[in-house]
Design an enzyme around this catalytic site. Structure first.
Site, short mmCIF file in Angstrom:
data_model
loop_
_atom_site.label_atom_id
_atom_site.label_comp_id
_atom_site.label_asym_id
_atom_site.label_seq_id
_atom_site.Cartn_x
_atom_site.Cartn_y
_atom_site.Cartn_z
N HIS A 114 0.85 -1.19 0.00
CA HIS A 114 0.00 0.00 0.00
C HIS A 114 0.89 1.24 0.00
CE1 HIS A 114 -4.07 -1.72 1.57
NE2 HIS A 114 -3.50 -2.51 0.68
N LYS B 258 1.87 0.55 14.98
CA LYS B 258 3.27 0.48 15.38
C LYS B 258 3.65 -0.74 16.22
CE LYS B 258 5.03 3.91 13.32
NZ LYS B 258 4.48 3.38 12.08
N TYR C 175 4.29 6.82 9.54
CA TYR C 175 3.45 5.66 9.27
C TYR C 175 4.24 4.56 8.55
CZ TYR C 175 -0.99 3.23 8.41
OH TYR C 175 -2.02 2.32 8.40
N PRO D 45 -3.48 1.02 18.69
CA PRO D 45 -3.31 0.48 17.34
C PRO D 45 -3.45 1.50 16.22
CG PRO D 45 -5.49 -0.06 18.19
CD PRO D 45 -4.74 0.59 19.31
N TYR E 230 -9.12 5.94 7.32
CA TYR E 230 -9.19 6.40 8.70
C TYR E 230 -10.20 7.54 8.72
CZ TYR E 230 -4.90 3.84 9.90
OH TYR E 230 -3.97 2.87 10.12
#
Length: 388
Positions: free
Chosen positions: A74, A295, A383, A291, A202
Site C-alpha cells: 500500500h 506500530k 506511518y 493500534p 481512517y
C-alpha cells in the site's frame, strides 16, 4: 537437568521468533518457549500493517518470502473528515510504502523457517519466573503441559512474552512503567466481503472514529470507536453495519457475513527499565501502543534489530558496549512511536465530553495535515517507519 543455551527466549511471537532467526544467522544458538500451542499461535487472527523496514528484514534475511508475494503493498491511506476523503501519498512524499500482511501469517512463516533450521522450539511450555538476572547465567523456570518443571540456563534471557510478561518482573521489579489508558476502545469485526476501498480509510466523523481495513480479497477487517466496556454481543449484524456506515459518510461499504467480533482496549505503556543484568525485554513486554498508528509489531521488530547486534557483540566478541546502550537506543524510537500513536489517536477519535470547540479544533488539525505537503510528509514518514 537444566537445558543449556546461549540465549533463552520467552515468547514465540514476532519478536521472539525473529530474534532466534537473526541470532542463528550470526551463529548464536537459542531456545524459544511459549505457553501456547503451535496451532493457537498460527490461528489467532491479528492485524498486520508492516513498515517497509520490517518487510525488508523479513524478506532479506530469509524469514519470509510470502510477505512480498502474498502481502499487499500500500502506497497511501485515506483520511476522511467533514464528508471528504484526503489521500496521504506515501510514495510521493517519502518514497516508501507499507504492506498489509496479518501477524499470524508472519508467525506461520517464522515458525516454518525456524523449524526447518532445527530451532529448539518448545510450545505449551509456560514460563513461571526468571531467576539470577544479575549473574552470568540467568535461568528461566517453566512448566510443560504435563506440569513438569523445565529449567533453561542461558547467557542471556530475553522476555518477548507480551504485555503480561513474566520476564518483566525480573527487570523492573516493583517499579513498573509509564502508563496511559484511553477512554475509548475499538469494536472490531471480521466479515466475508470484497474490499470496500483500495487503501485503508481512517475516518473522523461526528459519531466517532472508524477504520476500514482489509485482510484478503474475501475477508475484511473494520473497526469503530466504542466504550471500553461494550459487550461484543450488544449489536445485531444490521446494527453493526449501520454504525460503520454512519462513520464513513461518502463511502459505500461492501457488507457480508460477520464471523468475528472483539473489543480492543487502548493502552500505552513503556517499562521503566528494558534491561537488568542479563535479562532484556523486547516488544510488548517492554511497551505497548494504541493500534491507530500501526506500530505494535513494527516496534518489536525494531527492538530485535538493535538487540541482535548487541547480543552478537556480547556473545561472540565479548563486548558489552552495545548491550549497555540497548535501552537508550531502543527508547529513542519507542517514544517517537508513542507520540505518533497518541497523535493519530487524538486527531481521529471523539473524546467523551468533547465540546464544539474541541471538535472544530480537531478538524482544523486534520486540515493542517492534509492541506500541507509538510504535514502529509510528517504523517507518511512516521506511518511507513523511520529507518532502522
Amino acid at each position: 537437568m537444566p537445558v543449556r543455551t546461549r540465549v533463552a527466549i520467552i515468547g514465540a511471537g514476532p519478536a521472539g521468533l525473529l530474534l532466534s532467526h537473526l541470532l542463528d544467522r550470526c551463529g548464536v544458538e537459542s531456545v524459544v518457549i511459549d505457553s501456547r500451542t503451535r496451532e493457537q499461535i498460527e490461528s489467532t487472527i491479528r492485524a498486520g500493517i508492516l513498515e517497509q523496514g520490517t518487510v525488508e528484514i523479513l524478506a532479506e534475511t530469509g524469514a519470509s518470502d510470502r510477505v512480498r508475494t502474498v502481502g499487499q503493498r500500500h502506497e497511501g491511506i485515506q483520511l476522511r473528515f467533514a464528508g471528504e476523503g484526503h489521500r496521504i501519498d506515501f510514495a510521493d512524499t517519502v518514497g516508501r510504502a507499507v504492506w498489509l500482511y496479518p501477524q499470524h501469517e508472519v508467525l506461520k512463516d517464522l515458525i516454518a523457517a525456524r523449524l526447518a533450521a532445527g530451532q529448539y522450539l518448545r510450545f505449551a511450555t509456560t514460563a513461571v519466573r526468571v531467576e539470577d538476572a544479575t549473574t552470568s547465567r540467568p535461568r528461566v523456570v517453566a512448566q510443560d503441559a504435563e506440569g513438569r518443571t523445565v529449567e533453561i540456563e542461558a547467557d542471556v534471557v530475553v522476555g518477548a512474552d507480551g504485555s503480561r510478561s513474566v520476564a518483566r518482573a525480573a527487570v523492573t521489579g516493583s517499579y513498573g512503567g509509564y502508563f496511559r489508558e484511553y477512554p475509548f476502545a475499538w469494536f472490531g469485526i471480521l466479515c466475508e466481503a470484497p474490499p470496500s476501498a483500495e487503501e485503508l480509510i481512517y475516518s473522523n466523523s461526528p459519531n466517532g472514529f472508524a477504520l476500514i481495513s482489509r485482510r484478503s480479497p474475501k475477508v475484511q477487517r473494520m473497526y469503530f470507536q466504542c466504550d471500553p466496556d461494550t459487550d461484543t454481543e450488544a449489536y445485531a449484524e444490521d446494527q453493526l453495519w449501520e454504525i460503520l456506515q454512519s462513520r464513513v459518510p461518502g463511502t459505500a461499504l461492501k457488507e457480508g457475513r460477520i464471523f468475528q467480533r472483539d473489543v480492543l482496549r487502548f493502552r500505552s505503556f513503556v517499562a521503566h527499565e528494558m534491561r537488568r543484568g542479563r535479562v532484556v525485554l523486547v516488544g510488548d513486554a517492554a511497551h505497548t501502543v494504541p493500534p491507530t498508528g500501526a506500530k505494535g509489531m513494527n516496534l518489536a521488530v525494531a527492538d530485535v534489530a538493535v538487540l541482535t547486534e548487541a547480543l552478537r557483540a556480547l556473545l561472540l566478541d565479548h563486548d558489552e558496549t552495545l548491550l549497555d546502550a540497548f535501552a537508550e537506543t531502543a527508547l529513542h524510537r519507542i517514544w517517537k512511536a508513542q507520540h505518533f500513536s497518541w497523535w493519530m489517536t487524538s486527531m481521529l477519535h471523539l473524546e467523551p465530553g468533547a465540546s464544539d470547540f474541541d471538535r472544530l479544533r480537531q478538524i482544523g488539525e486534520l486540515r493542517s495535515v492534509v492541506e500541507s505537503r509538510a504535514g502529509r510528509t510528517l504523517l507518511a514518514e512516521a506511518y511507513t517507519g523511520w529507518p532502522l
